[in-house]
Design a protein around this motif. Structure first.
Motif, mmCIF file in Angstrom:
data_model
loop_
_atom_site.group_PDB
_atom_site.id
_atom_site.type_symbol
_atom_site.label_atom_id
_atom_site.label_comp_id
_atom_site.label_asym_id
_atom_site.label_seq_id
_atom_site.Cartn_x
_atom_site.Cartn_y
_atom_site.Cartn_z
ATOM 1 N N VAL A 242 0.814 -4.829 -7.249
ATOM 2 C CA VAL A 242 1.760 -4.176 -6.342
ATOM 3 C C VAL A 242 1.884 -2.670 -6.616
ATOM 4 C CG1 VAL A 242 4.184 -4.075 -5.648
ATOM 5 C CG2 VAL A 242 3.032 -6.269 -5.828
ATOM 6 N N PRO A 243 2.013 -2.240 -7.890
ATOM 7 C CA PRO A 243 2.091 -0.785 -8.128
ATOM 8 C C PRO A 243 0.874 -0.032 -7.592
ATOM 9 C CG PRO A 243 2.807 -1.975 -10.076
ATOM 10 C CD PRO A 243 2.244 -2.998 -9.148
ATOM 11 N N LEU A 244 -0.308 -0.641 -7.699
ATOM 12 C CA LEU A 244 -1.512 0.012 -7.176
ATOM 13 C C LEU A 244 -1.493 0.071 -5.652
ATOM 14 C CD1 LEU A 244 -4.370 -1.325 -9.493
ATOM 15 C CD2 LEU A 244 -3.336 0.955 -9.460
ATOM 16 N N VAL A 245 -0.940 -0.964 -5.010
ATOM 17 C CA VAL A 245 -0.797 -0.929 -3.556
ATOM 18 C C VAL A 245 0.122 0.227 -3.159
ATOM 19 C CG1 VAL A 245 0.056 -2.153 -1.521
ATOM 20 C CG2 VAL A 245 -1.196 -3.401 -3.272
ATOM 21 N N MET A 246 1.235 0.374 -3.875
ATOM 22 C CA MET A 246 2.177 1.460 -3.575
ATOM 23 C C MET A 246 1.528 2.823 -3.767
ATOM 24 S SD MET A 246 5.742 0.056 -5.218
ATOM 25 C CE MET A 246 6.636 -1.311 -4.459
ATOM 26 N N ALA A 247 0.790 2.964 -4.867
ATOM 27 C CA ALA A 247 0.120 4.235 -5.127
ATOM 28 C C ALA A 247 -0.925 4.527 -4.058
ATOM 29 C CB ALA A 247 -0.523 4.218 -6.517
ATOM 30 N N GLY A 248 -1.716 3.509 -3.718
ATOM 31 C CA GLY A 248 -2.720 3.690 -2.676
ATOM 32 C C GLY A 248 -2.101 3.996 -1.327
ATOM 33 N N ALA A 249 -0.979 3.342 -1.019
ATOM 34 C CA ALA A 249 -0.291 3.594 0.248
ATOM 35 C C ALA A 249 0.245 5.027 0.300
ATOM 36 C CB ALA A 249 0.849 2.600 0.425
ATOM 37 N N ALA A 250 0.785 5.494 -0.817
ATOM 38 C CA ALA A 250 1.296 6.865 -0.859
ATOM 39 C C ALA A 250 0.165 7.870 -0.652
ATOM 40 C CB ALA A 250 2.007 7.124 -2.185
ATOM 41 N N LEU A 251 -0.986 7.612 -1.282
ATOM 42 C CA LEU A 251 -2.133 8.507 -1.118
ATOM 43 C C LEU A 251 -2.662 8.472 0.313
ATOM 44 C CD1 LEU A 251 -4.101 7.851 -4.448
ATOM 45 C CD2 LEU A 251 -2.864 9.936 -3.793
ATOM 46 N N ALA A 252 -2.730 7.264 0.906
ATOM 47 C CA ALA A 252 -3.204 7.148 2.284
ATOM 48 C C ALA A 252 -2.245 7.831 3.244
ATOM 49 C CB ALA A 252 -3.368 5.677 2.659
ATOM 50 N N GLY A 253 -0.943 7.690 2.997
ATOM 51 C CA GLY A 253 0.045 8.365 3.834
ATOM 52 C C GLY A 253 -0.050 9.872 3.708
ATOM 53 N N ALA A 254 -0.246 10.347 2.471
ATOM 54 C CA ALA A 254 -0.389 11.795 2.256
ATOM 55 C C ALA A 254 -1.642 12.318 2.959
ATOM 56 C CB ALA A 254 -0.457 12.089 0.757
ATOM 57 N N ALA A 255 -2.738 11.578 2.854
ATOM 58 C CA ALA A 255 -3.974 11.989 3.524
ATOM 59 C C ALA A 255 -3.787 12.010 5.040
ATOM 60 C CB ALA A 255 -5.108 11.040 3.150
ATOM 61 N N SER A 256 -3.071 11.025 5.563
ATOM 62 C CA SER A 256 -2.806 10.980 7.001
ATOM 63 C C SER A 256 -1.995 12.187 7.445
ATOM 64 C CB SER A 256 -2.046 9.701 7.364
ATOM 65 O OG SER A 256 -2.792 8.561 7.018
ATOM 66 N N THR A 257 -1.036 12.585 6.612
ATOM 67 C CA THR A 257 -0.201 13.744 6.933
ATOM 68 C C THR A 257 -1.026 15.019 6.973
ATOM 69 O OG1 THR A 257 1.757 12.712 5.938
ATOM 70 C CG2 THR A 257 1.787 15.107 6.187
#
Length: 290
Positions: free
Chosen positions: A218-233
């Protein structure tokens, strides 16, 4: 490289970048659980179910954040109450509240002379109009979301994979579910008035869905989601600047596009990589839920 950095030299684009990054962090914390528990419909319903409170606050000249929070809390309590009925499924309860709240919001907004403008702002927001005080609010919301996610992590994990085990371990599933709804409510209400419900829902679902195809915890999912969201931004703002498109919608489309790229790459991995190298069924390894 001027095309890459020049847009972020403009003050309002820079604030939009920071706003998007903060929203990405908040949505990563809440959206991971939304994806793992299959609560996407609830997230969509809550994001659009805020319309009555926002519309009423706008009509009366009140605080939009307070109105959104009131509607989101009402939605959360309504879903919880209706879900306790053995004759109604969760989807039915959520659908009823979704349609009812959205229709009520449209009725209230229709009383305003600026119906179309108000509804457009609600759906799409204006990420390029982020103010310094909005960034302070988002930073505070990210801090509170991080505390809720940390305190509720063990209960959320058990609830996501085995609710009966959560009760056996004394983790109080109903309280955990309430905390999870509070986290979701915080993510949506803190972000919508800056970026609109479209971008909030896009960053709530697409980045965690992309990350869950690769991560094994789960922590890796959160980290990956944050990175994907940042990249999308970042990518979305660049495309919006150079193509002169709506910034919020472009960020949301970019987030969805990154998900499809991740899904395509995961499919290739599943075809060629050894089975031991894959996350089990595209989700988290069972032993991490124990």
């Amino acid at each position: 490289m001027e095309w890459l950095f020049a847009p972020f030299g403009v003050s309002f684009v820079e604030r939009a970048l920071w706003g998007g990054l903060l929203v990405s962090g908040i949505c990563a914390l809440a959206g991971t659980w939304v994806v793992l528990r299959g609560m996407a419909f609830l997230g969509d319903a809550m994001s659009h179910g805020m319309l009555p409170g926002v519309a009423l606050a706008s009509l009366l000249g009140g605080n939009l954040f307070a109105g959104a929070l009131a509607s989101a809390v009402a939605m959360a309590f309504g879903v919880t109450a209706l879900s306790r009925s053995r004759r109604l499924t969760d989807d039915t309860a959520i659908g009823l509240l979704f349609v009812g709240m959205l229709a009520l919001g449209v009725i209230i907004v229709s009383r305003s002379e600026s119906f179309a403008v108000d509804l457009t702002a609600f759906l799409f927001g204006d990420v390029l109009a982020v103010r310094p005080r909005d960034l302070v609010l988002l930073a505070a919301a990210l801090g509170v979301a991080a505390v809720i996610a940390l305190l509720g992590h063990r209960a959320f994990l058990a609830l996501a994979f085995d609710p009966r085990k959560a009760a056996t371990l004394g983790l109080r599933p109903r309280l955990a579910h309430g905390m999870l709804l509070a986290l979701l409510t915080l993510a949506i209400t803190a972000s919508f008035h800056v970026v609109g419900t479209l971008l909030v829902f896009g960053l709530l679902i697409a980045p965690p869905a992309a990350a869950v195809l690769w991560a094994r915890s789960v922590p890796l999912v959160m980290a990956g989601a944050a990175l994907a969201g940042a990249a999308s931004t970042v990518i979305g703002l660049l495309l919006s600047w150079h193509l002169r498109t709506a910034a919020g919608a472009t960020i949301a489309v970019t987030a969805v596009a990154l998900f499809f790229l991740s899904a395509a790459a995961a499919r290739l991995r599943d075809r060629w990589a050894p089975a031991t190298a894959r996350p089990v069924r595209g989700l988290i390894e069972p032993e991490h839920a124990s």
